[in-house]
Design a protein around this motif. Structure first.
Motif, PDB file in Angstrom:
ATOM      1  N   ARG A  37       0.863  -1.155   0.000  1.00 51.40           N
ATOM      2  CA  ARG A  37       0.000   0.000   0.000  1.00 51.40           C
ATOM      3  C   ARG A  37       0.913   1.222   0.000  1.00 51.40           C
ATOM      4  NH1 ARG A  37      -4.516   2.146   3.645  1.00 51.40           N
ATOM      5  NH2 ARG A  37      -2.919   2.127   5.238  1.00 51.40           N
ATOM      6  N   GLY A  42      -4.338   4.689   0.009  1.00 47.46           N
ATOM      7  CA  GLY A  42      -4.054   3.730  -1.055  1.00 47.46           C
ATOM      8  C   GLY A  42      -4.812   2.433  -0.941  1.00 47.46           C
ATOM      9  N   GLU A  43      -4.915   1.722  -2.074  1.00 47.87           N
ATOM     10  CA  GLU A  43      -5.514   0.393  -2.055  1.00 47.87           C
ATOM     11  C   GLU A  43      -4.407  -0.640  -1.840  1.00 47.87           C
ATOM     12  OE1 GLU A  43      -7.325  -0.906  -5.773  1.00 47.87           O
ATOM     13  OE2 GLU A  43      -6.126   0.532  -6.864  1.00 47.87           O
ATOM     14  N   ARG A  44      -4.806  -1.854  -1.536  1.00 50.16           N
ATOM     15  CA  ARG A  44      -3.830  -2.934  -1.364  1.00 50.16           C
ATOM     16  C   ARG A  44      -3.542  -3.520  -2.736  1.00 50.16           C
ATOM     17  NH1 ARG A  44      -3.387  -4.969   4.043  1.00 50.16           N
ATOM     18  NH2 ARG A  44      -2.900  -7.032   3.213  1.00 50.16           N
TER      19      ARG A  44
ATOM     20  N   HIS B 179      -2.895  -4.108   7.607  1.00 46.85           N
ATOM     21  CA  HIS B 179      -2.080  -2.921   7.858  1.00 46.85           C
ATOM     22  C   HIS B 179      -2.582  -2.113   9.052  1.00 46.85           C
ATOM     23  CE1 HIS B 179      -5.134  -1.853   4.780  1.00 46.85           C
ATOM     24  NE2 HIS B 179      -5.312  -0.826   5.574  1.00 46.85           N
ATOM     25  N   MET B 271     -10.898  -0.284   4.006  1.00 46.05           N
ATOM     26  CA  MET B 271     -10.297   0.416   2.867  1.00 46.05           C
ATOM     27  C   MET B 271     -11.008   1.720   2.529  1.00 46.05           C
ATOM     28  SD  MET B 271      -7.977  -1.807   2.618  1.00 46.05           S
ATOM     29  CE  MET B 271      -7.045  -0.890   1.387  1.00 46.05           C
ATOM     30  N   GLU B 278     -11.578   9.408  -3.537  1.00 39.78           N
ATOM     31  CA  GLU B 278     -10.578  10.015  -2.639  1.00 39.78           C
ATOM     32  C   GLU B 278      -9.691   8.906  -2.056  1.00 39.78           C
ATOM     33  OE1 GLU B 278     -10.472  12.072   1.728  1.00 39.78           O
ATOM     34  OE2 GLU B 278     -12.415  11.775   0.781  1.00 39.78           O
ATOM     35  N   TYR B 279     -10.310   7.803  -1.655  1.00 38.52           N
ATOM     36  CA  TYR B 279      -9.578   6.590  -1.306  1.00 38.52           C
ATOM     37  C   TYR B 279      -9.571   5.706  -2.547  1.00 38.52           C
ATOM     38  CZ  TYR B 279      -9.139   7.718   3.626  1.00 38.52           C
ATOM     39  OH  TYR B 279      -8.773   8.297   4.813  1.00 38.52           O
ATOM     40  N   ASP B 280      -8.477   4.958  -2.730  1.00 34.94           N
ATOM     41  CA  ASP B 280      -8.278   4.286  -4.024  1.00 34.94           C
ATOM     42  C   ASP B 280      -9.070   2.991  -4.193  1.00 34.94           C
ATOM     43  OD1 ASP B 280      -6.550   6.262  -4.770  1.00 34.94           O
ATOM     44  OD2 ASP B 280      -4.739   5.177  -4.162  1.00 34.94           O
ATOM     45  N   THR B 281      -9.538   2.384  -3.110  1.00 35.89           N
ATOM     46  CA  THR B 281     -10.181   1.070  -3.239  1.00 35.89           C
ATOM     47  C   THR B 281     -11.607   1.213  -3.763  1.00 35.89           C
ATOM     48  OG1 THR B 281      -8.858   0.258  -1.413  1.00 35.89           O
ATOM     49  CG2 THR B 281     -10.824  -1.024  -1.974  1.00 35.89           C
ATOM     50  N   PRO B 282     -11.911   0.553  -4.896  1.00 34.29           N
ATOM     51  CA  PRO B 282     -13.268   0.659  -5.445  1.00 34.29           C
ATOM     52  C   PRO B 282     -14.217  -0.353  -4.821  1.00 34.29           C
ATOM     53  CG  PRO B 282     -11.904  -0.616  -6.929  1.00 34.29           C
ATOM     54  CD  PRO B 282     -11.026  -0.260  -5.743  1.00 34.29           C
TER      55      PRO B 282
END
Lengths: 287, 473
Positions: A37, A42-44, B179, B271, B278-282
């Protein structure tokens, strides 16, 4: 934090990082992957391990800048750090003395197949490598592949390097010539792996592929990476990533890989707009 | 003592209205004010033999902290609470108090019980956002024992055990595969029930007490239990939970738009996909969603889907309302928000289009027959009652089993056919020397507070074993 110790560009949009991640480096075996990440939003991102240096405690990764996340990753360089880096995940490749093994790497599958070829060679196999790309400038790590294999065959779609054609062409030729092959290992785009499976299946040639599916945690928790193998649902992260190529439902895999295509486009468009709105020197500071 | 007049009902806790809250991820329940908390605390009879405490898996001194609230001594109340509960802001929100402390409250024989959970939440929250320097001093730690304990998993069982072990004088490292620390508290339970900032805050409090946290570290992959034991840890507590999602094994489950509740909730919670891009996880935003199952996880998934913008959310359950395993409050909230309960209904296959996208969920009607092994009446399919729910997203929330990563890489650990690790229910002691187990990985999927209770019991057992000169196993 996981420092990036070295970074280089292997081909247009293809980058290589060496990451300081000793616990992963000490444990990783050929065929395993990591999840990283970049930062808090960020995404994983799962990526196959492209080699480790256990003495230095470093892990090598190679990625293609295809979407927002990998594009953002590509703006980083030596001296920057990744927020999260976890592994090694998935099962290691099954390595033993099979006899003659053909290792096929296509596109960014080459760095993934490289440690497998090394391990198979070290186990006493005769390793034939086939590596391919669309054009010569997209062909990566050719010298390393040459070092990992006893023989190496190179193909490009346009013939700008090696033979003109697909990675399956030399494979089909070996089969037609009646070369004794005990195992085929193929890593690359799903469409390439499907073609390899189709080429070997009629001859009953044992073939292993390493799948790259959409996943979140990489430890069996989400099930997003599920794929049909031999009519049964498997999780790529914990049951794989390597499977018997003749049992994999590649069409389903490819459709599942497209699950977030629209969102990926949205994210990338927005990212490009934001970047072009920034002052020029910031955009270009890292090349 | 003069008999006081008893207010028959709990003081209500203010909530966002259903119409308002389905449009946001902010917490649904807003908590007591100081006045309401003191008034509610005054309802407590201060029983000489408080039966409520018997209902608490971590043995909180309930009348003790409530008496301090009634007197307006919130700092004292918090200290009393934290003696037994290291994660009170979390428990005040997610414990099923109606089955535990409140079920045994003397008042509940005639009236509504004291709102113990609401008071716990109030008390814990008064301290949650204070700067560490402004907090009352922690009780001093005992002299260092010299022992090191590894805790595998940072969910409720692992965090509780870690806090207790540090308080007993041991050095503790918590290993977490993800994480962020918190386990199901961060990936599973949604923001609107348990704000993630609260979990983070409670974890920070444990770190200040001396708990060392190593995220991004997968036991079974990055290191094995045997390596932990060989590399300086004297004991290991395995609390890896029940993280492996179940599917129904019906046709169409691998279509695009079919999620495990784990994946759907992990994308949304851990996520923060609800803040994409804004956050990358779709996350796939369905307009019409079917959630299969009726436990707390199913309620969480259904209510999350609404907040992500779904126009219609069905909840498909094969038994009747009475058998729904979720907490009554969660079911009530879900119904208020407009979740369409399709009871006595079971999916038989998921339909899709050429591009592999979900177009519907074919279901069959059920009726209740004779009781089964669980004592509940067994649902039986009604012939020729197939019908299609027109949905574009299906979320499977039918349970989780333990993740096999640790048992599969640890010789000497025995597992049951359900995938749980075999251990003593009282101490968590396993068949492998130095290894204890607790929480969902021991019992199968259960609740946050039961996992915390297990963490506490094992921490005690680990302490006793470590200090026993003979170290018999």
């Amino acid at each position: 934090m996981f420092p990036i110790l070295a970074a280089r560009t292997l081909a247009p949009l293809v980058k290589e990082f060496v990451i300081d991640a000793r616990p992963v480096a000490l444990k990783a075996k050929a065929g395993q992957f990591i999840v990283l990440r970049i930062d808090e939003t960020g995404e994983r991102i799962p990526l196959t391990i492209a080699g480790v240096d256990a003495t230095q405690g470093t892990v090598r990764i190679v990625f293609l800048e295809v979407g927002k996340s990998t594009r953002k990753l590509g703006t980083l360089g030596a001296g920057d750090s990744l927020l999260d880096f976890v592994g090694p995940l998935g099962n290691p490749s099954h390595v033993e003395k099979f006899g003659t093994v053909v290792c096929i790497g296509g596109g960014v599958g080459v760095p993934a197949v490289l440690p497998i070829a090394h391990a198979l060679k070290a186990a006493g196999n005769h390793v034939i490598g086939i590596t391919g790309a669309r054009r010569a400038d997209l062909l990566i790590l050719e010298d390393e592949m040459r070092g990992a294999c006893h023989e190496l065959f190179v193909t490009t779609d346009d013939g700008s390097r090696g033979d003109r054609g697909l990675v399956t062409d030399p494979l089909r030729r070996f089969i037609a010539e009646g070369r004794k092959i005990d195992l085929v290992v193929a890593v690359g785009p799903a469409i390439m792996m499907k073609a390899v499976a189709a080429a070997t299946q009629p001859h009953g040639l044992k073939t292993v592929v390493s799948l790259n599916s959409v996943m979140v945690d990489g430890t069996g928790m989400c099930g997003g990476c599920r794929v049909t193998v031999g009519g049964q649902t498997k999780f790529v992260c914990v049951d794989g990533p390597e499977f018997d190529a003749h049992q994999v439902n590649f069409d389903e895999l490819m459709m599942r890989q497209r699950m977030y295509r629209n969102q990926e486009k949205t994210a990338l468009t927005r990212y490009d707009e934001c970047r072009s709105a920034q002052p020029r020197e910031e955009v270009t500071s890292r090349g | 003592m003069a008999r006081k007049e008893i207010i028959p009902k709990k003081h209500a806790m203010p909530c966002q209205t259903p119409a308002e809250r389905v449009k946001n991820f902010a917490e649904v329940a807003l908590g007591y004010s100081e006045q309401t908390a003191m008034a509610e605390a005054a309802r407590c009879l201060q029983c000489k033999r408080p039966t409520c405490v018997d209902g608490c898996p971590v043995e909180v001194d309930i009348p003790g902290f409530i008496a301090r609230v009634a007197a307006g001594d919130f700092v004292g109340a918090a200290q009393r609470l934290k003696e037994k509960n290291l994660l009170p802001s979390i428990c005040g929100r997610v414990c099923p108090q109606e089955d535990q402390c409140e079920a045994r409250c003397t008042l509940s024989k005639k009236f509504e019980p004291v709102g113990i959970g609401r008071l716990e939440r109030f008390v814990a929250d008064t301290q949650l956002w204070l700067e560490p320097a402004a907090l009352p001093p922690e009780p001093p730690l005992p002299p260092a024992s010299g022992f090191k304990v590894a805790v595998v998993g940072s969910g409720p069982a692992g965090l509780t055990a870690a806090g207790d072990l540090v308080r007993l004088g041991h050095r503790v490292t918590v290993f977490e595969a993800l994480h962020k620390a918190g386990g199901v508290l961060v990936y599973g339970i949604p923001e609107f029930r348990l704000p993630k900032a609260i979990v983070e805050r409670e974890v920070q409090a444990l770190q200040r007490m001396g708990v060392e946290l190593r995220t991004n570290f997968v036991i079974g992959k990055t290191e094995t239990i045997d390596e932990l034991l060989a590399n300086s840890y004297d004991a290991v507590f395995v609390a890896t939970g029940a993280g492996l999602p179940h599917f129904m094994n019906i046709p169409g489950e691998n279509l695009n738009g079919v999620y495990s509740a784990n994946e759907f909730l992990t994308r949304a919670n851990l996520m923060k996909a609800y803040r994409f891009p804004e956050y990358d996880t779709p996350i796939h935003l369905g307009k019409r969603v079917a959630v299969v199952g009726a436990g707390n996880v199913a309620m969480d998934a259904a209510r999350t889907a609404l907040r992500l913008g779904a126009e219609k959310v069905f909840l498909v359950y094969r038994r009747s309302h009475e058998e729904m395993p979720a907490r009554a409050e969660e079911i009530e909230h879900a119904e208020e928000e407009g979740i369409d309960l399709r009871l006595l209904t079971s999916p038989v296959r998921i339909l899709g289009d050429k591009e592999n996208w979900v177009t519907g969920c074919e279901c069959i009607r059920m009726e209740l027959g004779e009781p089964d092994a669980s004592g509940r009446r067994r649902p039986v399919a009604v012939p020729q009652s197939e019908h299609v729910l027109p949905v574009d997203t299906v979320i499977m929330a039918i349970g989780q089993s333990p993740n096999p990563l640790v048992p599969a890489t640890t010789p000497g650990l025995e597992t049951t056919r359900h995938g749980t690790i075999v251990g003593d229910p009282e101490t968590g002691k396993t068949g492998k020397r130095g290894v204890f187990v607790g929480g969902d990985i021991l019992t199968g999927a259960a609740t946050v507070i039961l996992a915390m209770g297990a963490g506490r019991k094992s921490a005690r057992a680990i302490d006793v074993w470590l200090r026993d000169p003979e170290r018999k196993w």
